[in-house]
Design an enzyme around this catalytic site. Structure first.
Site, PDB file in Angstrom:
ATOM      1  N   ASP B 139       0.836  -1.193   0.000  1.00  0.00           N
ATOM      2  CA  ASP B 139       0.000   0.000   0.000  1.00  0.00           C
ATOM      3  C   ASP B 139       0.877   1.252   0.000  1.00  0.00           C
ATOM      4  OD1 ASP B 139      -2.435   1.268  -0.079  1.00  0.00           O
ATOM      5  OD2 ASP B 139      -2.685   1.306   2.091  1.00  0.00           O
ATOM      6  N   TYR B 141       1.228   5.651  -0.611  1.00  0.00           N
ATOM      7  CA  TYR B 141       0.762   6.850   0.112  1.00  0.00           C
ATOM      8  C   TYR B 141       1.002   8.011  -0.835  1.00  0.00           C
ATOM      9  CZ  TYR B 141       0.530   9.531   4.619  1.00  0.00           C
ATOM     10  OH  TYR B 141       0.203  10.337   5.690  1.00  0.00           O
ATOM     11  N   HIS B 146      -3.643  13.922   0.347  1.00  0.00           N
ATOM     12  CA  HIS B 146      -3.972  13.066   1.492  1.00  0.00           C
ATOM     13  C   HIS B 146      -2.875  13.149   2.558  1.00  0.00           C
ATOM     14  CE1 HIS B 146      -5.369   9.653   3.841  1.00  0.00           C
ATOM     15  NE2 HIS B 146      -4.216   9.055   3.675  1.00  0.00           N
ATOM     16  N   ARG B 155       0.596  17.347  12.820  1.00  0.00           N
ATOM     17  CA  ARG B 155       1.722  18.293  12.851  1.00  0.00           C
ATOM     18  C   ARG B 155       1.305  19.526  12.051  1.00  0.00           C
ATOM     19  NH1 ARG B 155       3.475  13.417  11.254  1.00  0.00           N
ATOM     20  NH2 ARG B 155       3.302  14.130   9.096  1.00  0.00           N
ATOM     21  N   GLU B 212     -10.851   4.045   2.966  1.00  0.00           N
ATOM     22  CA  GLU B 212      -9.851   4.774   2.190  1.00  0.00           C
ATOM     23  C   GLU B 212     -10.085   4.442   0.725  1.00  0.00           C
ATOM     24  OE1 GLU B 212      -5.835   4.076   3.642  1.00  0.00           O
ATOM     25  OE2 GLU B 212      -6.068   5.689   5.092  1.00  0.00           O
ATOM     26  N   GLU B 214      -8.971   4.058  -2.800  1.00  0.00           N
ATOM     27  CA  GLU B 214      -7.683   3.862  -3.461  1.00  0.00           C
ATOM     28  C   GLU B 214      -7.856   3.217  -4.837  1.00  0.00           C
ATOM     29  OE1 GLU B 214      -4.628   2.188  -1.052  1.00  0.00           O
ATOM     30  OE2 GLU B 214      -5.340   3.138   0.788  1.00  0.00           O
ATOM     31  N   ASP B 246      -9.320   0.426   1.406  1.00  0.00           N
ATOM     32  CA  ASP B 246      -8.376  -0.010   2.436  1.00  0.00           C
ATOM     33  C   ASP B 246      -8.934   0.402   3.805  1.00  0.00           C
ATOM     34  OD1 ASP B 246      -5.963  -1.075   3.400  1.00  0.00           O
ATOM     35  OD2 ASP B 246      -5.091   0.934   3.524  1.00  0.00           O
ATOM     36  N   ARG B 250      -8.935   3.756  12.802  1.00  0.00           N
ATOM     37  CA  ARG B 250      -8.001   4.832  13.159  1.00  0.00           C
ATOM     38  C   ARG B 250      -7.560   4.757  14.617  1.00  0.00           C
ATOM     39  NH1 ARG B 250      -6.425   6.068   8.164  1.00  0.00           N
ATOM     40  NH2 ARG B 250      -8.142   6.724   6.849  1.00  0.00           N
ATOM     41  N   GLN B 253      -5.052   1.870  14.928  1.00  0.00           N
ATOM     42  CA  GLN B 253      -3.824   2.292  14.246  1.00  0.00           C
ATOM     43  C   GLN B 253      -3.029   3.304  15.067  1.00  0.00           C
ATOM     44  OE1 GLN B 253      -4.725   3.772  10.304  1.00  0.00           O
ATOM     45  NE2 GLN B 253      -2.628   4.412   9.870  1.00  0.00           N
ATOM     46  N   TYR B 257       0.899   1.974  15.969  1.00  0.00           N
ATOM     47  CA  TYR B 257       1.718   2.111  14.760  1.00  0.00           C
ATOM     48  C   TYR B 257       3.140   2.608  14.994  1.00  0.00           C
ATOM     49  CZ  TYR B 257       1.897   7.151  13.812  1.00  0.00           C
ATOM     50  OH  TYR B 257       2.192   8.482  13.848  1.00  0.00           O
ATOM     51  N   LYS B 266      -5.322  -2.121   9.950  1.00  0.00           N
ATOM     52  CA  LYS B 266      -5.603  -2.301   8.520  1.00  0.00           C
ATOM     53  C   LYS B 266      -5.919  -3.753   8.154  1.00  0.00           C
ATOM     54  CE  LYS B 266      -3.944   1.834   6.988  1.00  0.00           C
ATOM     55  NZ  LYS B 266      -4.620   2.753   6.071  1.00  0.00           N
ATOM     56  N   THR B 270      -9.532  -5.679   3.469  1.00  0.00           N
ATOM     57  CA  THR B 270      -9.321  -4.726   2.381  1.00  0.00           C
ATOM     58  C   THR B 270     -10.192  -5.208   1.227  1.00  0.00           C
ATOM     59  OG1 THR B 270      -7.016  -4.442   3.088  1.00  0.00           O
ATOM     60  CG2 THR B 270      -7.581  -3.647   0.888  1.00  0.00           C
ATOM     61  N   THR B 373      -4.722   6.487  -0.341  1.00  0.00           N
ATOM     62  CA  THR B 373      -5.954   7.263  -0.476  1.00  0.00           C
ATOM     63  C   THR B 373      -5.811   8.335  -1.549  1.00  0.00           C
ATOM     64  OG1 THR B 373      -6.331   6.912   1.864  1.00  0.00           O
ATOM     65  CG2 THR B 373      -7.605   8.658   0.813  1.00  0.00           C
ATOM     66  N   GLU B 387     -10.138  12.681   6.998  1.00  0.00           N
ATOM     67  CA  GLU B 387      -9.938  14.014   6.428  1.00  0.00           C
ATOM     68  C   GLU B 387     -11.233  14.827   6.434  1.00  0.00           C
ATOM     69  OE1 GLU B 387      -7.349  13.644   2.625  1.00  0.00           O
ATOM     70  OE2 GLU B 387      -7.916  11.613   3.169  1.00  0.00           O
TER      71      GLU B 387
END
Lengths: 453, 453
Positions: B139, B141, B146, B155, B212, B214, B246, B250, B253, B257, B266, B270, B373, B387
C-alpha cells in the site's frame, strides 16, 4: 497442546542411521524436523523430507512403499505433496500421528528392507527449498532488550514507547523475497538521507547492511476471517519453528520509514533455515513465559492465561556466526557475534498469534510469523550489528585484522539454533546461511515462486 | 507500452450484446475488463470472465468452442485457468493479442452461432471471486493532498515529512484479508490508547472505522530477485487496475503504529472491486504525470523519464458513496462523500513499480500495489472520513437526519471509478461494496484462499 514429553522424546532412543546418534548432530531421532527438498540434478518434483543425521527421509517414497499405511488418508495425501502447507493445515492430531510413525520408522529396533526401499537421500546430494508456500510474512518486535537497545540509540531518555508492554508490536513483511538458506544476498541499492535538510538524497548501495537474528513461527491450522484465535487455542495453531535472518539496510530504513514503517530497508531478502522443528519436538524445552518486572503492566485478558504464563516460553539458544572473504581465504573459522535465548522474549508465540488475529485477521497454513531480533541483557547477546556496534560507532575486530561496523561484500552470516536440557537429547535447527555479494544479479536460488507456479 | 489508442478504442464500436451499448454501462466493448467468476449454485471450477454490459463472456467456454484458436498456445492455456495470474505473467504481447480477439468476438458485426455456444453468463447469476492469487499486497501513500491533510491533523506546522517528495512512501499490507466486493466487513476489536499515561489501554470494537478510497495496480510480468525494473520498463509490468477500499480502524492504528507502521488497524479487511481494467483499455485516458510545484525537488534519475512525465498519469474519477441502514430502510439513495481524480497523485504507477524493485525486491504476477488514499485539493475531494470530519471533530449529516464521524454497524460504502474523455467511450470499473456488520462472525464470502487450496 500438551506440555508433557512422551516416548518420542526418550533420550535413550537411537536410530539405525548412525549419523543421527552422535552428540554433534542437530537431527537425532528425537527431532524429526520437516522440509522440502529435491535430489541434486533431479528433475523429479520437490517432496517432503525429514532430517535424520546427515540423511533425509523421503516421505513421498515412504508413502509409495507403504510405510505410511494406517495413517489417516488426508495425512497420507499431505505427505505426498511438494509443500508443507497441506500437512500444516491438518492440525495437531496429524502432526502427532506423523511424528509417532516417523519415530517408529527411524528407531534402531525397527526392521525395514532398507536397501530396497530407497527412502533415504544424503543431505549432501540434496537441494533444500522453502518448506511452505508462505502466503503472508509478519515480523514482530518481541524482545524488550532489542527494542530498548534500538530505542536508546534514538531516544536515550525514553527508549521504550508507551505501547510496547501492552501489545506485541509487528509489521507486515514481504513474502516474495523470502529465500532459503544458502541463497546469496545482493547488496541493495537505495535512497539515503541527505546530509543537510534541503539537499538531495543519495541513491547508492547500502553502507549499513545488517543481520537480524530471529526465530520464525509457522502457522498450522488457520482461522477464518473475522474469527479471532483465543489465547487458550493459540498454541494449537503453531506448527513449528525455524531460524530467520531478517536482513536490514539501516540507512535505507532510516530515510524511508516515517510514517508507515520499514519497506525497502527489509524487502530485498529474508533468509530462512530450511528445517521446520515441530512444536512437538520442542515439548521438553518449554518453560515459563518471560518474567515481567513487578511494575510492568499485566497483559490485557485476551493476551493472558495461566497456561501461557507457565509454559509459553521455549528455551532455544540462537547464535550468529560470521566470516569475511579474507577469513575464508586464510582458513580462519567463523567467529560468533551473537548468542541469546528465545525464552527471553517479552511476548510469547501464543500471544503473537492471538494478538495478530484479535481484529479478525485470518492466518493461513504456512504463514510465517517472525519473532523480531532476539537479544538478551548480557554482553554478546545482541542480535544485530546495529546494537553491537552502536550504530557503527564501535567497530568490531575480526581475527583477520579487519574491522566491521556493518556487513560488506563477501561476508557470510550463519545463524544457528539448538535446544539443550539435562535429561534430554540436544536438538538443533540446522544452519541459516547467507553471503553478501556486490551489486549485480543475485546468484544462487531465487525467492518464492509465483503463487500459481 | 504504447500510448496511442487503436481500433479497439474506436468510440463507434458497438456490441451484439445490447446492454453494452448504453451510455450508463461501465462495460462497453471498449473496456473488456477481466476477472474470475462462477455461475451461482454451480459446482464448476471458477473461470476467467470478461465484463460486457450486464453479461460475462466465459473465456473457458470460448476456449472449448474454438473461439480463441490462433492465439499463442500459452495464452490459450492461461485463459482456461481459475485465476488471472498466468495471463498476467505472459506480459504485454499476450494482453494485446487477447484484447484484440475479445474486441472482434464482441463487436456487433461479428457472426457467431451465439445461441449454441453458451459463452455468456448473466452477471446477476454469477458470483465474483478475487481476480488473482495475490502473493503480496503493498500500500502506497502517493497523494500529496492526502498526506498533507493527514499530516496537518498531527503536525499543523509541518505536515509533510522530508522524505515525501523524494520517494513514494509505502508499507507492506496483509494479503490474506483481501476480499472481493460484497463481502461484509466485521467491525474489528482492538487495543486503544489509554486516556492517561500509565492507565491501561481499552480492548473494544473500533470507534473510528474509516474507508480509504484507493486505486489498485495489478502486476503483470514479474522480475527476478535482485533485478530492479527501470523506469523505462515499469509500465510494461503493469497489467491493469481496480478499486480498493483499504478499511482503516483509526483508533487501533493510532495506538499500535509506532515505531513499525500500521498493522491490525488495517489487516482486518481490504475490499477490491472484481474487474481488472487493463492498461490497454486505459490508453485513451493517459495524461501527464502530476505537475510538481516549481520549488519541488526533481525526482532522482532512477524515478525520472520523459515518457513518465508526459504520459505517466491516468485520468480516473474515483468516488465514494455511502448509505446507512436507516437510509436503505427509508429508501433514501446513497450519498456521495468523496470524488477525486487519480491523475492528481504525486507519484505515478511507473514510479511506484520502479521504486518498489529498486532494492532488488521481486514482484510476482498478480501482486497488488494500491495507490494510497486518492484525495484532491477541492472541497469534497478527500478520500477518507479522517480528512472529511477532521478526525471526528466535524460530523457529516446524512439525509436521514443521522450524523457520522466514522462508520458504524449497518453502513454500506460503495467505491466507483470511471474514465470519461471527449471523443472516447466512457469506461467504468464497477462497484466495490462493503457493509459494516457488528461484532461476531463475518458473513458472506471470506478472504483469500490458502496458497495451496
Amino acid at each position: 497442546m500438551t506440555y508433557l514429553p512422551d516416548e518420542t522424546h526418550d533420550p535413550h532412543l537411537r536410530s539405525w542411521i548412525a549419523s543421527a546418534n552422535g552428540p554433534a548432530t542437530d537431527f537425532p531421532v528425537q527431532n524429526l524436523p520437516l522440509s522440502i527438498f529435491k535430489p541434486l540434478h533431479s528433475t523429479a518434483a520437490p517432496r517432503i523430507g525429514v532430517a535424520i543425521g546427515d540423511q533425509i527421509l523421503d516421505l513421498y517414497a515412504c508413502g509409495k512403499t507403504g510405510l505410511l499405511q494406517g495413517l489417516p488418508e488426508p495425512l497420507q495425501q499431505a505427505c505426498s505433496t511438494s509443500t508443507l502447507n497441506a500437512l500444516m493445515g491438518l492440525g495437531e492430531g496429524a502432526s502427532h500421528a506423523l511424528r509417532h510413525r516417523l519415530s517408529q520408522l527411524l528407531q534402531i529396533n525397527t526392521t525395514l528392507p532398507r536397501d530396497e526401499l530407497q527412502i533415504l537421500v544424503s543431505m549432501a546430494e540434496s537441494e533444500m527449498l522453502l518448506p511452505a508456500t508462505i502466503g503472508d510474512y509478519t515480523d514482530f518486535y518481541a524482545s524488550i532488550f532489542h527494542a530498548t537497545n534500538v530505542g536508546k540509540l534514538f531516544r536515550p531518555n525514553n527508549p521504550l514507547l508507551p505501547n510496547y508492554k501492552h501489545l506485541p508490536i509487528a509489521y507486515h513483511g514481504r513474502a516474495s523475497s523470502l529465500t532459503i538458506s544458502g541463497t546469496s544476498i545482493h547488496l541493495p541499492l537505495g535512497q539515503q538521507q541527505p546530509a543537510d535538510e534541503g539537499a538531495m538524497p543519495g541513491f547508492d548501495p547500502s553502507q549499513r547492511l545488517d543481520y537480524e537474528m530471529e526465530v520464525g513461527l509457522f502457522v498450522g491450522q488457520g482461522n477464518e476471517l473475522g474469527m479471532p484465535i483465543g489465547i487458550g487455542q493459540a498454541e494449537s495453531h503453531l506448527f513449528g519453528l525455524c531460524l530467520v535472518n531478517d536482513w536490514s539496510a539501516r540507512d535505507i530504513q532510516a530515510w524511508e520509514y516515517q510514517p508507515l514503517g520499514p519497506f525497502l530497508g527489509k524487502s530485498f531478502a529474508t533468509s530462512l533455515s530450511p528445517w521446520v522443528v515441530t512444536t512437538e519436538a520442542l515439548v521438553p524445552f518449554r518453560c515459563p513465559a518471560y518474567g515481567r518486572a513487578d511494575d510492568d503492566p499485566t497483559p490485557l485478558p485476551y493476551l493472558s492465561s495461566l497456561q501461557n504464563t507457565e509454559h509459553g516460553g521455549i528455551e532455544i539458544t540462537v547464535e550468529v556466526w560470521m566470516s569475511s572473504a579474507r577469513m575464508r581465504k586464510e582458513a580462519i573459522a567463523p567467529i560468533r557475534l551473537s548468542q541469546a535465548n528465545f525464552a527471553q522474549m517479552y511476548w510469547t508465540a501464543a500471544q503473537m498469534i492471538t494478538h495478530h488475529t484479535s481484529n479478525g485477521c485470518n492466518l493461513r497454513p504456512g504463514d510465517l510469523l517472525a519473532s523480531g531480533t532476539v537479544s538478551g541483557p548480557e554482553v554478546g547477546a545482541q542480535g544485530s550489528l546495529l546494537e553491537i556496534t552502536q550504530q557503527g560507532r564501535s567497530p568490531i575486530e575480526l581475527p583477520s585484522g579487519e574491522t566491521r561496523t556493518f556487513l560488506t561484500d563477501g561476508d557470510e552470516v550463519i545463524l544457528r539454533g539448538y535446544c539443550e536440557k539435562a535429561g534430554y537429547t540436544r536438538i538443533g535447527f540446522g544452519d541459516c546461511r547467507g553471503q553478501i555479494i556486490g551489486q549485480g544479479i543475485v546468484e544462487g536460488r531465487s525467492g518464492q515462486q509465483s503463487p500459481t507456479s
